[in-house]
Enzyme design. Structure first.
Site, PDB file in Angstrom:
ATOM      1  N   ASP A   6       0.842  -1.205   0.000  1.00 55.77           N
ATOM      2  CA  ASP A   6       0.000   0.000   0.000  1.00 55.77           C
ATOM      3  C   ASP A   6       0.874   1.251   0.000  1.00 55.77           C
ATOM      4  O   ASP A   6       0.372   2.375  -0.080  1.00 55.77           O
ATOM      5  CB  ASP A   6      -1.006  -0.006   1.164  1.00 55.77           C
ATOM      6  CG  ASP A   6      -0.343  -0.019   2.525  1.00 55.77           C
ATOM      7  OD1 ASP A   6       0.892  -0.126   2.594  1.00 55.77           O
ATOM      8  OD2 ASP A   6      -1.069   0.079   3.537  1.00 55.77           O
ATOM      9  N   SER A   7       2.216   1.078   0.029  1.00 56.22           N
ATOM     10  CA  SER A   7       3.144   2.191  -0.210  1.00 56.22           C
ATOM     11  C   SER A   7       2.871   2.796  -1.589  1.00 56.22           C
ATOM     12  O   SER A   7       3.273   3.922  -1.865  1.00 56.22           O
ATOM     13  CB  SER A   7       4.595   1.717  -0.109  1.00 56.22           C
ATOM     14  OG  SER A   7       4.799   0.547  -0.878  1.00 56.22           O
ATOM     15  N   ASP A  25      -0.938  -6.109  -0.062  1.00 57.45           N
ATOM     16  CA  ASP A  25      -1.364  -5.436   1.163  1.00 57.45           C
ATOM     17  C   ASP A  25      -2.874  -5.262   1.194  1.00 57.45           C
ATOM     18  O   ASP A  25      -3.479  -4.829   0.202  1.00 57.45           O
ATOM     19  CB  ASP A  25      -0.738  -4.034   1.233  1.00 57.45           C
ATOM     20  CG  ASP A  25       0.463  -4.000   2.157  1.00 57.45           C
ATOM     21  OD1 ASP A  25       0.548  -4.838   3.075  1.00 57.45           O
ATOM     22  OD2 ASP A  25       1.323  -3.127   1.945  1.00 57.45           O
ATOM     23  N   LYS A  35      -1.223  -9.295   3.087  1.00 56.90           N
ATOM     24  CA  LYS A  35      -0.492  -8.811   4.260  1.00 56.90           C
ATOM     25  C   LYS A  35      -1.380  -7.794   4.975  1.00 56.90           C
ATOM     26  O   LYS A  35      -2.076  -7.020   4.310  1.00 56.90           O
ATOM     27  CB  LYS A  35       0.830  -8.153   3.831  1.00 56.90           C
ATOM     28  CG  LYS A  35       1.612  -7.549   5.013  1.00 56.90           C
ATOM     29  CD  LYS A  35       3.030  -7.213   4.650  1.00 56.90           C
ATOM     30  CE  LYS A  35       3.243  -5.898   3.950  1.00 56.90           C
ATOM     31  NZ  LYS A  35       2.753  -4.707   4.704  1.00 56.90           N
ATOM     32  N   GLU A  46      -1.482  -5.188   8.714  1.00 57.79           N
ATOM     33  CA  GLU A  46      -0.725  -4.613   9.832  1.00 57.79           C
ATOM     34  C   GLU A  46      -1.375  -4.963  11.161  1.00 57.79           C
ATOM     35  O   GLU A  46      -2.597  -4.821  11.305  1.00 57.79           O
ATOM     36  CB  GLU A  46      -0.651  -3.084   9.676  1.00 57.79           C
ATOM     37  CG  GLU A  46       0.180  -2.666   8.477  1.00 57.79           C
ATOM     38  CD  GLU A  46       0.217  -1.154   8.272  1.00 57.79           C
ATOM     39  OE1 GLU A  46      -0.203  -0.392   9.166  1.00 57.79           O
ATOM     40  OE2 GLU A  46       0.676  -0.739   7.195  1.00 57.79           O
ATOM     41  N   GLU A  64       8.804  -3.821  10.895  1.00 58.88           N
ATOM     42  CA  GLU A  64       9.180  -2.506  10.358  1.00 58.88           C
ATOM     43  C   GLU A  64       9.667  -1.570  11.465  1.00 58.88           C
ATOM     44  O   GLU A  64       9.015  -1.411  12.508  1.00 58.88           O
ATOM     45  CB  GLU A  64       7.979  -1.872   9.623  1.00 58.88           C
ATOM     46  CG  GLU A  64       8.335  -0.494   9.063  1.00 58.88           C
ATOM     47  CD  GLU A  64       7.403   0.004   7.975  1.00 58.88           C
ATOM     48  OE1 GLU A  64       6.472  -0.727   7.574  1.00 58.88           O
ATOM     49  OE2 GLU A  64       7.627   1.138   7.507  1.00 58.88           O
TER      50      GLU A  64
HETATM   51  O1  KIV Z   1       3.520  -1.090   1.591  1.00 61.09           O
HETATM   52  C1  KIV Z   1       4.687  -1.443   1.687  1.00 61.09           C
HETATM   53  O2  KIV Z   1       5.518  -1.191   0.810  1.00 61.09           O
HETATM   54  C2  KIV Z   1       5.080  -2.194   2.866  1.00 61.09           C
HETATM   55  C3  KIV Z   1       6.538  -2.408   3.092  1.00 61.09           C
HETATM   56  C4  KIV Z   1       7.112  -1.145   3.588  1.00 61.09           C
HETATM   57  C5  KIV Z   1       6.804  -3.546   3.972  1.00 61.09           C
HETATM   58  O3  KIV Z   1       4.253  -2.586   3.634  1.00 61.09           O
END
Ligand code: KIV
Length: 278
Positions: free
Chosen positions: A62-63, A101, A131, A133, A196
């Site tokens: 989600d970056s 994510d 993934k 959090e 992280e």
């Molecule tokens: O969204 C992302 O790129 C991440 C990484 C920083 C692990 O969750």
């Protein structure tokens, strides 16, 4: 159920190739003592390149909200947008494991909604895992997803989706909380975990305490693997945090190439006869 006849399968199954990284193979890398390399990708051309370069896993992170969409944090990206980009990555990768994510707040609305969101990701994108959090607070959701056959990578330490609650992107130093979260996520059935922005000594303890692989980002060398944002590695983003290492400076290369093109168009040196049709 009988597997479909080969001539009916328009697209080869994700797990068709013996070289394909699967969730069990990925989880087993820890016991084999082989360090894991994971990187983000958000579109077809970059996903093909990172897969060909030999990464073990590609994260549709989600970056994307920040490095592709230009938002100030990871909160705005939607499930539809994650699915759209994960589809591109899913089509491109035929060797690495692909993890997507779950965007905020798709897994905070109860187990049924989390299964619906993660189910969409798996059904529509050819990606293999999600993934999310959180540790102890997400244990029930992780367990429900795993029960539904959806592999989950957990994400402990700094959770960027909690940026407002944390008051910024800060190193997380509460060892007892981090260990508790990591154990809870692993016990709930996560097959791996991102750690992280935590001190290296805490990451080492978490890594030793868990049977599943830990993938660090700003968490030191003792983790079972590392993950970075592709645009940071390639020098396509502005100055990143301390844990980033740049392996290229593509921003300069792109600017230089486009400047060259503009100047040749303007002075008439492009196109020449070799670019023309007769
Ligand atoms: O969204 C992302 O790129 C991440 C990484 C920083 C692990 O969750």
């Amino acid at each position: 159920m009988k597997p479909p006849a080969a001539d009916h399968a328009a697209t080869p199954p994700v797990t068709a190739s013996p070289q394909r990284m699967t969730v069990p193979k990925f989880a087993a890398l820890k016991q084999a003592g082989r360090k894991i390399a994971m990187v983000t990708a958000y579109d077809y051309p970059f996903a093909r390149l990172v897969d060909a370069a030999g990464v073990d896993a590609v994260l549709v992170g989600d970056s994307m909200s920040m490095v592709v969409q230009g938002h100030e944090n990871t909160l705005p990206v939607t499930l539809d947008e994650m699915v759209y980009h994960a589809e591109m990555v899913g089509r491109a990768v035929d060797r690495a494991l692909v993890v997507v994510d779950m965007p905020f707040p798709s897994y905070h609305l109860g187990a049924a909604k989390a299964i619906e969101a993660a189910g969409r990701i798996l059904k529509e994108t050819r990606c293999q895992a999600v993934k999310l959090e959180g540790g102890a607070a997400q244990a029930d959701t992780i367990a429900a997803l795993v029960k539904a056959g959806i592999p989950v990578m957990a994400h402990c330490g700094l959770g960027p989706q909690s940026v407002h609650q944390l008051g910024g992107y800060r190193v997380q130093r509460d060892e007892a909380r981090i260990l508790h979260d990591a154990r809870a996520a692993a016990e709930a059935g996560a097959f791996a975990m991102v750690l992280e922005c935590i001190p290296a000594a805490i990451a080492e303890k978490v890594t030793a305490a868990l049977a599943i692989p830990t993938i660090g980002i700003g968490a030191g060398a003792a983790c079972d693997g590392q993950v970075l944002v592709l645009h940071d590695i390639l020098g396509l983003s502005s100055e990143g945090p301390k844990f980033v290492k740049r392996y290229a400076n593509l921003a300069d290369s792109v600017t230089e190439a486009v400047r060259g093109y503009c100047s040749e168009v303007r002075d008439g040196t492009f196109p020449t006869a070799e670019h023309e049709y007769k």
